[in-house]
Scaffold this active site. Structure first.
Site, PDB file in Angstrom:
ATOM      1  N   SER A 128     103.805  22.729 -79.760  1.00  0.00           N
ATOM      2  CA  SER A 128     103.336  23.632 -80.811  1.00  0.00           C
ATOM      3  C   SER A 128     103.873  25.031 -80.610  1.00  0.00           C
ATOM      4  O   SER A 128     104.063  25.486 -79.483  1.00  0.00           O
ATOM      5  CB  SER A 128     101.806  23.674 -80.852  1.00  0.00           C
ATOM      6  OG  SER A 128     101.401  24.552 -81.895  1.00  0.00           O
ATOM      7  N   LYS A 182      97.623  16.746 -80.177  1.00  0.00           N
ATOM      8  CA  LYS A 182      98.423  17.578 -81.097  1.00  0.00           C
ATOM      9  C   LYS A 182      97.975  17.360 -82.545  1.00  0.00           C
ATOM     10  O   LYS A 182      97.923  18.290 -83.346  1.00  0.00           O
ATOM     11  CB  LYS A 182      99.915  17.276 -80.945  1.00  0.00           C
ATOM     12  CG  LYS A 182     100.802  18.038 -81.922  1.00  0.00           C
ATOM     13  CD  LYS A 182     100.814  19.515 -81.627  1.00  0.00           C
ATOM     14  CE  LYS A 182     101.319  20.462 -82.681  1.00  0.00           C
ATOM     15  NZ  LYS A 182     102.327  20.157 -83.591  1.00  0.00           N
ATOM     16  N   HIS A 185      94.909  19.331 -82.962  1.00  0.00           N
ATOM     17  CA  HIS A 185      95.337  20.739 -83.022  1.00  0.00           C
ATOM     18  C   HIS A 185      95.738  21.081 -84.461  1.00  0.00           C
ATOM     19  O   HIS A 185      95.319  22.085 -85.031  1.00  0.00           O
ATOM     20  CB  HIS A 185      96.513  20.967 -82.068  1.00  0.00           C
ATOM     21  CG  HIS A 185      97.233  22.272 -82.267  1.00  0.00           C
ATOM     22  ND1 HIS A 185      98.134  22.478 -83.288  1.00  0.00           N
ATOM     23  CD2 HIS A 185      97.169  23.453 -81.597  1.00  0.00           C
ATOM     24  CE1 HIS A 185      98.598  23.720 -83.235  1.00  0.00           C
ATOM     25  NE2 HIS A 185      98.027  24.334 -82.213  1.00  0.00           N
ATOM     26  N   ASN A 186      96.547  20.216 -85.062  1.00  0.00           N
ATOM     27  CA  ASN A 186      97.012  20.489 -86.419  1.00  0.00           C
ATOM     28  C   ASN A 186      95.886  20.392 -87.441  1.00  0.00           C
ATOM     29  O   ASN A 186      95.865  21.147 -88.409  1.00  0.00           O
ATOM     30  CB  ASN A 186      98.165  19.550 -86.787  1.00  0.00           C
ATOM     31  CG  ASN A 186      99.470  19.993 -86.152  1.00  0.00           C
ATOM     32  OD1 ASN A 186      99.460  20.679 -85.134  1.00  0.00           O
ATOM     33  ND2 ASN A 186     100.587  19.605 -86.727  1.00  0.00           N
ATOM     34  N   GLU A 189      94.250  23.524 -87.189  1.00  0.00           N
ATOM     35  CA  GLU A 189      95.186  24.513 -87.773  1.00  0.00           C
ATOM     36  C   GLU A 189      95.037  24.553 -89.308  1.00  0.00           C
ATOM     37  O   GLU A 189      94.939  25.630 -89.907  1.00  0.00           O
ATOM     38  CB  GLU A 189      96.613  24.116 -87.371  1.00  0.00           C
ATOM     39  CG  GLU A 189      97.742  24.874 -88.031  1.00  0.00           C
ATOM     40  CD  GLU A 189      99.121  24.256 -87.664  1.00  0.00           C
ATOM     41  OE1 GLU A 189      99.395  24.141 -86.459  1.00  0.00           O
ATOM     42  OE2 GLU A 189      99.885  23.905 -88.581  1.00  0.00           O
TER      43      GLU A 189
HETATM   44  C1  6PG Z   1     102.763  23.646 -84.623  1.00  0.00           C
HETATM   45  C2  6PG Z   1     102.723  23.245 -86.083  1.00  0.00           C
HETATM   46  C3  6PG Z   1     103.922  22.408 -86.385  1.00  0.00           C
HETATM   47  C4  6PG Z   1     104.233  22.291 -87.847  1.00  0.00           C
HETATM   48  C5  6PG Z   1     103.304  21.409 -88.584  1.00  0.00           C
HETATM   49  C6  6PG Z   1     102.944  21.937 -89.912  1.00  0.00           C
HETATM   50  O1  6PG Z   1     101.782  23.347 -83.956  1.00  0.00           O
HETATM   51  O2  6PG Z   1     103.742  24.230 -84.207  1.00  0.00           O
HETATM   52  O3  6PG Z   1     101.563  22.555 -86.369  1.00  0.00           O
HETATM   53  O4  6PG Z   1     103.757  21.190 -85.738  1.00  0.00           O
HETATM   54  O5  6PG Z   1     104.333  23.524 -88.427  1.00  0.00           O
HETATM   55  O6  6PG Z   1     103.979  20.200 -88.731  1.00  0.00           O
HETATM   56  O7  6PG Z   1     102.385  20.904 -90.595  1.00  0.00           O
HETATM   57  P1  6PG Z   1     102.369  20.798 -92.141  1.00  0.00           P
HETATM   58  O8  6PG Z   1     103.805  20.776 -92.608  1.00  0.00           O
HETATM   59  O9  6PG Z   1     101.675  19.525 -92.375  1.00  0.00           O
HETATM   60  O10 6PG Z   1     101.657  22.004 -92.647  1.00  0.00           O
END
Ligand code: 6PG
Length: 466
Positions: A128, A182, A185-186, A189
């Site tokens: 990430s 992860k 985490h997303n 996010e």
């Molecule tokens: C990170 C982000 C990275 C990416 C995601 C965004 O942790 O660095 O999460 O993995 O930006 O894939 O996801 P979306 O395209 O689904 O918003």
């Protein structure tokens, strides 16, 4: 020629940035991409550096130290399987393959099992922090066999982001544990981003704050308890003008959010496990609604509601929104960590929630002041069933729940959609309710399907002839 410590397959933005980061830390890195143009770009940046561009897979494999350490930085899904199929005949027992993409954790489990038969080690590594993180120090979330972790541990500890003297990487658990973490985490996010977007909507459409004022509000929040990477970039976004038109870039961007799938997977998996994560799911659904822009434009002519403009003191409401944002964020993190706890049992990942909060404090998109407090909460009580029960967070929520209610009430009264804020409040209220109306749900289930129910006054399972 010296052999390379590690090889990267996939020299897009993330692969190239990680290679440069590794090289800066003294490692020799071989790079290969199916697309010769990407290998050429890598080569252009390799001059005078300890980077080894390889024109073929054979050359790439020959450039690596044994056992080989190969990091795949290719898009999740089919490209990972294609890369593994191409590599497989050339690998020897003891070689280590790592997938640094956003792969679905069950795909990682399947691939690890397939390679295990050939004696090849497999690590699923959540990475990430985007391009800058990869280049300067990402958060890394590896999962797989412990002996595989030991093979790359010094390398990962060197290139990961650091908070104080602690690297933002830890061995998380077996099989798909790294990619699972992860994924969550997303999911968090998405929730964090959606809460920020809703706060923006309230401040902008509701209270009429302009971009300069929004910049100030978010920059001030970023100096306090809301300090985080997402807050920092949000403040910066409001200050950015388009050189061509002179308009704020944020005002030129179409209001439809994309997604690549990790947030959706988190929600799908949470439903499979029976773990409530309404704010994470609301963030996915908000993106889905945003993406139906044509429909929304048509419906905006049909369905009515109040005008978003509200008559309230912007300064005073902004302070309330800040408190509500903090409270809602805690609710979203509580949901994400409760999901991790449940998944840890379900998949026998033996996750250490304190370690996860610790490595999320730097490098990753979620990095935030709050995560130090989350880490301490799980340090104090590793078995804490929910973050909201930590005495520190409970006190913070008790203090700010009124602000969260006010924000939800304001958005409802002014017709501003706030799926994330309202779901955070709903989660908070449902979780703290000694009594929920599920007695009626059970009565209905028993009425139409004889599904039975339990009683408050005696033990056993009952059915009524309604
Ligand atoms: C990170 C982000 C990275 C990416 C995601 C965004 O942790 O660095 O999460 O993995 O930006 O894939 O996801 P979306 O395209 O689904 O918003």
């Amino acid at each position: 020629m010296d052999q390379s410590t590690l090889g990267i397959i996939g020299l897009g933005v993330m692969g190239r940035s990680l290679a440069l980061n590794l090289e800066r830390h003294g490692f020799r890195v071989a790079g290969y991409d199916l697309d010769p143009e990407k290998t050429r770009r890598f080569e252009a940046g390799a001059a005078g550096r300890n980077l080894v561009p390889c024109a073929s897979l054979e050359a790439f494999l020959a450039a690596l130290e044994r056992p080989r350490r190969i990091l795949l930085m290719v898009p999740a899904g089919e490209p990972v399987d294609a890369a593994l199929a191409a590599l497989r005949p050339h690998l020897a027992p003891g070689d280590l393959l790592m997938d640094g993409g956003n792969s679905f954790f069950l795909d990682t489990e399947r691939r690890a099992a397939e390679l295990e038969a050939a004696g090849v080690l497999y690590l699923g590594v959540g990475v990430s922090g985007g391009e800058q993180g990869a280049l300067r120090g990402p958060a890394l979330m590896p999962g797989g066999p412990p002996e595989a972790w030991e093979l790359v541990r010094p390398v990962f500890e060197a290139i990961a982001a650091r908070v104080g003297d602690e690297p933002c990487v830890a061995y998380l658990g077996p099989r798909g544990a790294g990619h699972y973490v992860k994924m969550v985490h997303n999911g968090i996010e998405y929730a964090d981003m959606q809460l920020i977007a809703e706060a923006y909507d309230l401040l902008h459409r509701g209270l009429g704050l302009n971009n300069a004022q929004l910049h100030e509000v978010f920059a001030a929040w970023n100096r306090g308890e809301l300090e985080s990477y997402l807050m920092e970039i949000t403040a910066a976004i409001f200050a950015k003008t388009d050189p061509e038109t002179g308009a704020a870039v944020v005002d030129l961007i179409l209001d439809e959010a994309g997604q690549k799938g990790t947030g959706k997977w988190a929600s799908q998996n949470a439903l499979d496990l029976g773990a409530p994560i309404p704010t994470l799911a609301a963030a996915v659904e908000s993106r889905l609604l945003s993406a139906r822009r044509e429909e929304r434009l048509a419906v905006s002519q049909v369905l009515t509601g109040p005008a978003p403009q509200m008559s309230a003191d912007p300064q005073e409401v902004a302070a309330t929104v800040g408190d509500a944002l903090y409270a809602a964020k805690v609710c979203a993190y509580a949901q994400g960590f409760a999901l991790l706890r449940q998944a840890s049992q379900e998949y026998d990942y033996r996750l250490n929630l304190s370690d996860i909060a610790r490595i999320w404090r730097g490098g990753c998109i979620l990095r935030a002041h709050l995560l130090e407090d989350v880490r301490r909460a799980f340090d104090r009580a590793p078995d804490l069933p929910n973050l909201m029960l930590d005495p520190g967070f409970a006190a913070a929520l008790n203090e700010r729940q009124a602000a969260l209610r006010r924000v939800v009430a304001l958005t409802a009264a002014s017709g501003i959609p706030a799926l994330a804020f309202s779901s955070a409040l709903g989660y908070y209220d449902a979780y703290r309710s000694a009594r929920l109306p599920a007695n009626l749900t059970q009565a209905q289930r028993d009425y139409f399907g004889a599904h039975t129910y339990r009683r408050v006054d005696k033990e056993g399972v009952f059915h009524t002839d309604w």
